[in-house]
Design a protein around this motif. Structure first.
Motif, mmCIF file in Angstrom:
data_model
loop_
_atom_site.group_PDB
_atom_site.id
_atom_site.type_symbol
_atom_site.label_atom_id
_atom_site.label_comp_id
_atom_site.label_asym_id
_atom_site.label_seq_id
_atom_site.Cartn_x
_atom_site.Cartn_y
_atom_site.Cartn_z
ATOM 1 N N ALA A 219 -32.242 6.366 46.152
ATOM 2 C CA ALA A 219 -33.476 7.091 46.477
ATOM 3 C C ALA A 219 -34.698 6.235 46.148
ATOM 4 C CB ALA A 219 -33.523 8.409 45.705
ATOM 5 N N TYR A 220 -34.678 5.578 44.996
ATOM 6 C CA TYR A 220 -35.782 4.696 44.629
ATOM 7 C C TYR A 220 -35.861 3.508 45.584
ATOM 8 C CZ TYR A 220 -38.500 1.288 41.994
ATOM 9 O OH TYR A 220 -39.430 0.357 41.626
ATOM 10 N N ARG A 221 -34.707 2.998 45.963
ATOM 11 C CA ARG A 221 -34.657 1.831 46.866
ATOM 12 C C ARG A 221 -35.261 2.160 48.224
ATOM 13 N NH1 ARG A 221 -34.863 -2.409 49.327
ATOM 14 N NH2 ARG A 221 -33.112 -3.752 49.864
ATOM 15 N N THR A 222 -34.866 3.290 48.813
ATOM 16 C CA THR A 222 -35.376 3.646 50.132
ATOM 17 C C THR A 222 -36.855 4.033 50.073
ATOM 18 O OG1 THR A 222 -34.482 5.879 49.776
ATOM 19 C CG2 THR A 222 -33.143 4.346 51.059
ATOM 20 N N ASN A 223 -37.280 4.690 49.010
ATOM 21 C CA ASN A 223 -38.697 5.048 48.880
ATOM 22 C C ASN A 223 -39.564 3.804 48.765
ATOM 23 O OD1 ASN A 223 -38.246 7.790 49.031
ATOM 24 N ND2 ASN A 223 -38.160 8.087 46.823
ATOM 25 N N THR A 224 -39.103 2.833 47.991
ATOM 26 C CA THR A 224 -39.851 1.585 47.851
ATOM 27 C C THR A 224 -39.950 0.855 49.180
ATOM 28 O OG1 THR A 224 -39.097 1.366 45.557
ATOM 29 C CG2 THR A 224 -39.964 -0.604 46.606
ATOM 30 N N ALA A 225 -38.843 0.814 49.921
ATOM 31 C CA ALA A 225 -38.849 0.141 51.218
ATOM 32 C C ALA A 225 -39.784 0.853 52.194
ATOM 33 C CB ALA A 225 -37.433 0.075 51.777
ATOM 34 N N TYR A 226 -39.756 2.179 52.191
ATOM 35 C CA TYR A 226 -40.629 2.927 53.109
ATOM 36 C C TYR A 226 -42.099 2.744 52.737
ATOM 37 C CZ TYR A 226 -42.721 6.644 55.826
ATOM 38 O OH TYR A 226 -43.529 7.342 56.696
ATOM 39 N N ASP A 227 -42.391 2.661 51.452
ATOM 40 C CA ASP A 227 -43.769 2.411 51.036
ATOM 41 C C ASP A 227 -44.269 1.096 51.608
ATOM 42 O OD1 ASP A 227 -43.994 4.763 49.653
ATOM 43 O OD2 ASP A 227 -43.534 3.886 47.690
ATOM 44 N N ARG A 228 -43.427 0.056 51.617
ATOM 45 C CA ARG A 228 -43.815 -1.234 52.185
ATOM 46 C C ARG A 228 -44.051 -1.095 53.689
ATOM 47 N NH1 ARG A 228 -42.008 -5.848 49.244
ATOM 48 N NH2 ARG A 228 -41.322 -6.803 51.175
ATOM 49 N N TRP A 229 -43.166 -0.357 54.376
ATOM 50 C CA TRP A 229 -43.306 -0.150 55.820
ATOM 51 C C TRP A 229 -44.613 0.596 56.123
ATOM 52 C CZ3 TRP A 229 -43.782 3.865 59.238
ATOM 53 C CH2 TRP A 229 -43.437 3.615 60.573
ATOM 54 N N LEU B 171 -28.677 -0.593 53.938
ATOM 55 C CA LEU B 171 -29.032 -1.355 55.137
ATOM 56 C C LEU B 171 -30.378 -0.906 55.707
ATOM 57 C CD1 LEU B 171 -25.678 -1.672 57.126
ATOM 58 C CD2 LEU B 171 -26.945 -3.480 55.961
ATOM 59 N N ILE B 172 -30.623 0.398 55.719
ATOM 60 C CA ILE B 172 -31.902 0.908 56.216
ATOM 61 C C ILE B 172 -33.050 0.392 55.359
ATOM 62 C CG2 ILE B 172 -33.277 2.999 56.521
ATOM 63 C CD1 ILE B 172 -30.637 4.423 57.260
ATOM 64 N N ALA B 173 -32.864 0.406 54.036
ATOM 65 C CA ALA B 173 -33.907 -0.094 53.134
ATOM 66 C C ALA B 173 -34.156 -1.579 53.371
ATOM 67 C CB ALA B 173 -33.495 0.152 51.679
ATOM 68 N N GLU B 174 -33.092 -2.358 53.587
ATOM 69 C CA GLU B 174 -33.253 -3.782 53.855
ATOM 70 C C GLU B 174 -34.063 -4.023 55.125
ATOM 71 O OE1 GLU B 174 -29.425 -5.534 54.071
ATOM 72 O OE2 GLU B 174 -29.093 -5.535 51.902
ATOM 73 N N GLU B 175 -33.834 -3.189 56.129
ATOM 74 C CA GLU B 175 -34.499 -3.395 57.420
ATOM 75 C C GLU B 175 -35.980 -3.064 57.366
ATOM 76 O OE1 GLU B 175 -34.247 -1.594 61.963
ATOM 77 O OE2 GLU B 175 -32.428 -1.771 60.756
ATOM 78 N N ILE B 176 -36.337 -1.956 56.721
ATOM 79 C CA ILE B 176 -37.736 -1.523 56.786
ATOM 80 C C ILE B 176 -38.595 -2.135 55.691
ATOM 81 C CG2 ILE B 176 -37.056 0.647 57.846
ATOM 82 C CD1 ILE B 176 -37.574 2.054 55.212
ATOM 83 N N GLU B 177 -37.990 -2.820 54.700
ATOM 84 C CA GLU B 177 -38.828 -3.409 53.662
ATOM 85 C C GLU B 177 -39.622 -4.610 54.192
ATOM 86 O OE1 GLU B 177 -36.636 -4.774 50.330
ATOM 87 O OE2 GLU B 177 -35.530 -6.309 51.439
ATOM 88 N N ASP B 178 -39.180 -5.214 55.310
ATOM 89 C CA ASP B 178 -39.955 -6.240 56.000
ATOM 90 C C ASP B 178 -40.321 -5.681 57.369
ATOM 91 O OD1 ASP B 178 -41.153 -8.422 57.085
ATOM 92 O OD2 ASP B 178 -39.339 -9.646 57.235
ATOM 93 N N PRO B 179 -41.478 -5.019 57.491
ATOM 94 C CA PRO B 179 -41.796 -4.289 58.718
ATOM 95 C C PRO B 179 -42.349 -5.144 59.848
ATOM 96 C CG PRO B 179 -43.546 -3.991 57.119
ATOM 97 C CD PRO B 179 -42.502 -4.840 56.448
ATOM 98 N N PHE B 180 -42.408 -6.473 59.664
ATOM 99 C CA PHE B 180 -43.064 -7.316 60.658
ATOM 100 C C PHE B 180 -42.092 -8.163 61.480
ATOM 101 C CE2 PHE B 180 -46.059 -7.092 56.956
ATOM 102 C CZ PHE B 180 -46.915 -6.165 57.530
ATOM 103 N N GLY B 181 -40.823 -7.815 61.457
ATOM 104 C CA GLY B 181 -39.841 -8.579 62.205
ATOM 105 C C GLY B 181 -39.648 -8.030 63.610
ATOM 106 N N THR B 182 -38.438 -8.227 64.140
ATOM 107 C CA THR B 182 -38.122 -7.797 65.496
ATOM 108 C C THR B 182 -37.030 -6.730 65.525
ATOM 109 O OG1 THR B 182 -36.540 -9.640 65.703
ATOM 110 C CG2 THR B 182 -38.798 -10.013 66.483
#
Length: 287
Positions: free
Chosen positions: A74-84, A254-265
């Motif tokens: 939960a902390y991992r996905t929230n942190t990733a979404y905050d970056r997105w 995997l979802i957290a890994e993808e959205i933590e860098d929101p500037f890719g393809t």
């Protein structure tokens, strides 16, 4: 970025999109399934334990660890979404600042040559920032009498920002704008660089390695020990149960890994190219 109707449940359930984690996890799901089936076969057919064996109580450990791993994910996905979401706010700020910059210039500038220069250069900053963040090449771009040549070995957005400020300074020296107007326009150009720096901070600062590695190891070990505890109560049904648990936990990572860098393809990354095209459309309408 994938466009969708959030109210269309049927398409969510039965449609496998490009970004669906199921496609990526199929090989590992088969491996986990064969592993769980092997453990179940050995325990049921050969490792017949007495009724008072403590091994049968190993499921208690999984219950306790399940709560811990849920908090971590939960902390991992929230942190990733905050970056997105921060990336989305930054690009929203770039859109608004480009519009404000164009509105001010449309009022201040009288000569068509100067207006034409900014009509082409302001959208160029967003386009080159998009390419800079997703590491794609930026080639020489020619706009009629406006030449924009980018050195690949230097910071590309900074080069465009310097050209913009150089032009603003030339307008001041030629008395086409006043000192107060120079200060106002300088603030807009500075905001471009501030947004670029904040986007680079998100892109170049991933989640700490130790934290990411720990979560992956935790999930892997947790799933590998599941058959030992639940085979006594589920029998061979432990195989689909373990595979499903692995799918859920690994998908969240995997979802957290993808959205933590929101500037890719990736399919869930920000549509920075579309926003850069919108900036171009709006600036051309204003100037």
């Amino acid at each position: 970025m994938t466009s969708y109707n959030p109210k269309d449940w049927i398409s969510f359930i039965f449609h496998l999109s490009k970004a669906d984690t199921f496609r990526k996890l199929i090989p590992m799901m088969f491996i986990i399934g064969f592993y769980a089936a092997g453990i179940a076969y050995l325990e049921i057919e050969y490792w017949r334990l007495p009724e008072d064996s403590h091994v049968k109580n190993i499921s208690i450990m999984h219950g306790m660890l399940g709560f811990v791993i849920s908090l971590l994910l939960a902390y991992r996905t929230n942190t990733a979404y905050d970056r997105w979401w921060e990336g989305r706010k930054l690009w929203g700020g770039l859109v608004n600042n480009s519009r404000n910059f164009a509105i001010k210039l449309s009022v201040m500038l009288q000569e068509e040559k100067d207006r034409h220069y900014f009509r082409k250069m302001i959208p160029s900053y967003a386009a080159i920032l998009h390419k800079h963040l997703n590491d794609s090449d930026t080639s020489l771009q020619l706009f009629d009498d406006v030449s924009l040549e980018i050195d690949q070995h230097r910071h590309k957005p900074n080069q465009v920002a310097k050209m913009l400020f150089q032009k603003i300074n030339d307008l001041y020296l030629s008395k086409k704008i006043t000192g107060d107007q120079l200060i106002i326009l300088n603030t807009e150009i500075q905001s471009f660089t501030d947004i670029c720096g904040a986007c680079e901070r998100i892109k170049n600062t991933p989640i700490p390695y130790s934290y990411s590695a720990f979560i992956k190891k935790f999930i892997f070990i947790y799933v590998l020990t599941l058959p030992f505890g639940y085979v006594f109560s589920l029998g061979y049904f432990v195989v689909p149960v373990v595979v499903f648990i692995f799918y859920v936990l690994a998908s969240l990572e995997l979802i957290a890994e993808e959205i933590e860098d929101p500037f890719g393809t990736d399919a869930n990354d920000l549509p920075t190219l579309k926003m850069a095209q919108n900036i171009k459309k709006h600036v051309e309408e204003l100037i």
